[in-house]
Design an enzyme around this catalytic site. Sequence first.
Site, PDB file in Angstrom:
ATOM      1  N   GLY A  90      43.212  22.828  14.731  1.00 14.00           N
ATOM      2  CA  GLY A  90      42.599  24.152  14.739  1.00 14.00           C
ATOM      3  C   GLY A  90      41.666  24.330  13.551  1.00 14.00           C
ATOM      4  O   GLY A  90      41.535  25.414  12.985  1.00 14.00           O
TER       5      GLY A  90
ATOM      6  N   ILE B  43      39.970  21.864  19.568  1.00  8.98           N
ATOM      7  CA  ILE B  43      39.759  21.702  21.025  1.00  8.98           C
ATOM      8  C   ILE B  43      38.261  21.653  21.332  1.00  8.98           C
ATOM      9  O   ILE B  43      37.867  21.168  22.384  1.00  8.98           O
ATOM     10  CB  ILE B  43      40.449  22.867  21.784  1.00  8.98           C
ATOM     11  CG1 ILE B  43      40.582  22.572  23.269  1.00  8.98           C
ATOM     12  CG2 ILE B  43      39.718  24.185  21.571  1.00  8.98           C
ATOM     13  CD1 ILE B  43      41.819  21.787  23.616  1.00  8.98           C
ATOM     14  N   ARG B  44      37.444  22.144  20.374  1.00 10.80           N
ATOM     15  CA  ARG B  44      35.978  22.089  20.536  1.00 10.80           C
ATOM     16  C   ARG B  44      35.362  21.827  19.166  1.00 10.80           C
ATOM     17  O   ARG B  44      36.024  22.018  18.150  1.00 10.80           O
ATOM     18  CB  ARG B  44      35.459  23.413  21.107  1.00 10.80           C
ATOM     19  CG  ARG B  44      35.600  24.595  20.130  1.00 10.80           C
ATOM     20  CD  ARG B  44      35.155  25.900  20.739  1.00 10.80           C
ATOM     21  NE  ARG B  44      36.113  26.366  21.747  1.00 10.80           N
ATOM     22  CZ  ARG B  44      37.264  26.960  21.444  1.00 10.80           C
ATOM     23  NH1 ARG B  44      37.606  27.148  20.183  1.00 10.80           N
ATOM     24  NH2 ARG B  44      38.097  27.362  22.394  1.00 10.80           N
TER      25      ARG B  44
ATOM     26  N   TYR C 190      52.282  37.431  20.527  1.00 11.31           N
ATOM     27  CA  TYR C 190      51.967  36.676  19.308  1.00 11.31           C
ATOM     28  C   TYR C 190      53.119  36.796  18.306  1.00 11.31           C
ATOM     29  O   TYR C 190      53.576  35.800  17.749  1.00 11.31           O
ATOM     30  CB  TYR C 190      50.674  37.243  18.718  1.00 11.31           C
ATOM     31  CG  TYR C 190      50.190  36.634  17.433  1.00 11.31           C
ATOM     32  CD1 TYR C 190      50.202  37.371  16.263  1.00 11.31           C
ATOM     33  CD2 TYR C 190      49.684  35.340  17.399  1.00 11.31           C
ATOM     34  CE1 TYR C 190      49.739  36.832  15.077  1.00 11.31           C
ATOM     35  CE2 TYR C 190      49.218  34.799  16.212  1.00 11.31           C
ATOM     36  CZ  TYR C 190      49.239  35.545  15.064  1.00 11.31           C
ATOM     37  OH  TYR C 190      48.777  35.011  13.891  1.00 11.31           O
TER      38      TYR C 190
HETATM   39  C1  VAH Z   1      45.764  39.032  14.184  1.00 13.08           C
HETATM   40  N1  VAH Z   1      44.521  38.290  12.209  1.00 13.08           N
HETATM   41  O1  VAH Z   1      45.221  40.110  14.032  1.00 13.08           O
HETATM   42  C2  VAH Z   1      45.690  38.044  13.020  1.00 13.08           C
HETATM   43  C3  VAH Z   1      46.907  38.211  12.159  1.00 13.08           C
HETATM   44  C4  VAH Z   1      48.196  39.823  10.815  1.00 13.08           C
HETATM   45  C5  VAH Z   1      47.138  39.664  11.782  1.00 13.08           C
HETATM   46  O2  VAH Z   1      48.037  37.698  12.757  1.00 13.08           O
HETATM   47  O3  VAH Z   1      46.365  38.743  15.183  1.00 13.08           O
END
Ligand code: VAH
Length: 311
Positions: free
Chosen positions: A6, A33-34, A140
């Site tokens: 990355g 990946i690019r 996430y």
């Molecule tokens: C996001 N910049 O906004 C990232 C980070 C704390 C934020 O994980 O997802």
Amino acid sequence: SILILGACGQIGTELTMALREKHGSGSVVASDIREGSKTLMDSGPFELLDATDYEAIENVVMHYEIEEVYLMAAMLSATAEKFPMRAWNLNMNSLFNVLNLAKDKKIDKVFWPSSIAVFGPNTPKDETPQHTMMEPSTVYGISKQSGERWCEYYHKKYGVDVRSVRYPGLISWKTQPGGGTTDYAVEIFHKALSDKKYTSFLTEWTKLPMMYMDDAIRATINLMEAEPEHLQIRSSYNLGAMSFAPRELAACIKEHIPDFEIFYAPDFRQEIANTWPASVDDSKASQDWGWEPAFDLEKTTDVMLKSLKGK
Ligand code: VAH
């Protein structure tokens, strides 16, 4: 040698350049990946690599005799809400690939980024502790919470030397940020210079932990160079520098560009930001490996505007 997965991302690009500066460009292999920026591609070895492809990573590790891997490939919070299964696949399988290479002694050391996104709506918001309740409500954040547990497991069970920090929102000018909820704090500088106005997708009161990229890179390298016996935390260290809301950032920009105007139009990213801390307690990072931030809001605003003007 060092491999960065990355390497063309917001952190990866600057981390690659900093590590090449420190260790010599030939010993830092960038991969993504690019392909990335001309500066990055021209400054040392590059490999096209999918971070979810174990065999492909293993081949690069063997070919270049890699000892350390920085896994900077991930799908960030806003994009991950649009593609949950793709985000889980990328964020988790890339981590398993690197942890298993370390478990099988094919590499010696791993860096993996967590995030303030690992905290959730019922986590204490002010000076969020290192150890606290965390029920992340974003894809996430769930991947970061799970990733932290796996890092600690591989360290305790297999002795893997994996190190991690919970990055705040990162502000930088050398690369475009990719799909984050904190990206308003980068976009605002570009728009302030080009249009003298910006419409924020977070409300004026949304206070979040933030950090200038130079601090984030220095923290990453300091942690990786710390004596292993000093490291009490093998999930991920809280890491802080400053906290501000859009209204405070706008006021700071106005000191440089008096007729700058900010407007507010919160979107889906407001719900994500609402679940995150306003500030974090990073005293464990200070105690274990001497963390100390260098950039506050004023210094960050100054360097961002100066650097973007000069770009
Ligand atoms: C996001 N910049 O906004 C990232 C980070 C704390 C934020 O994980 O997802």
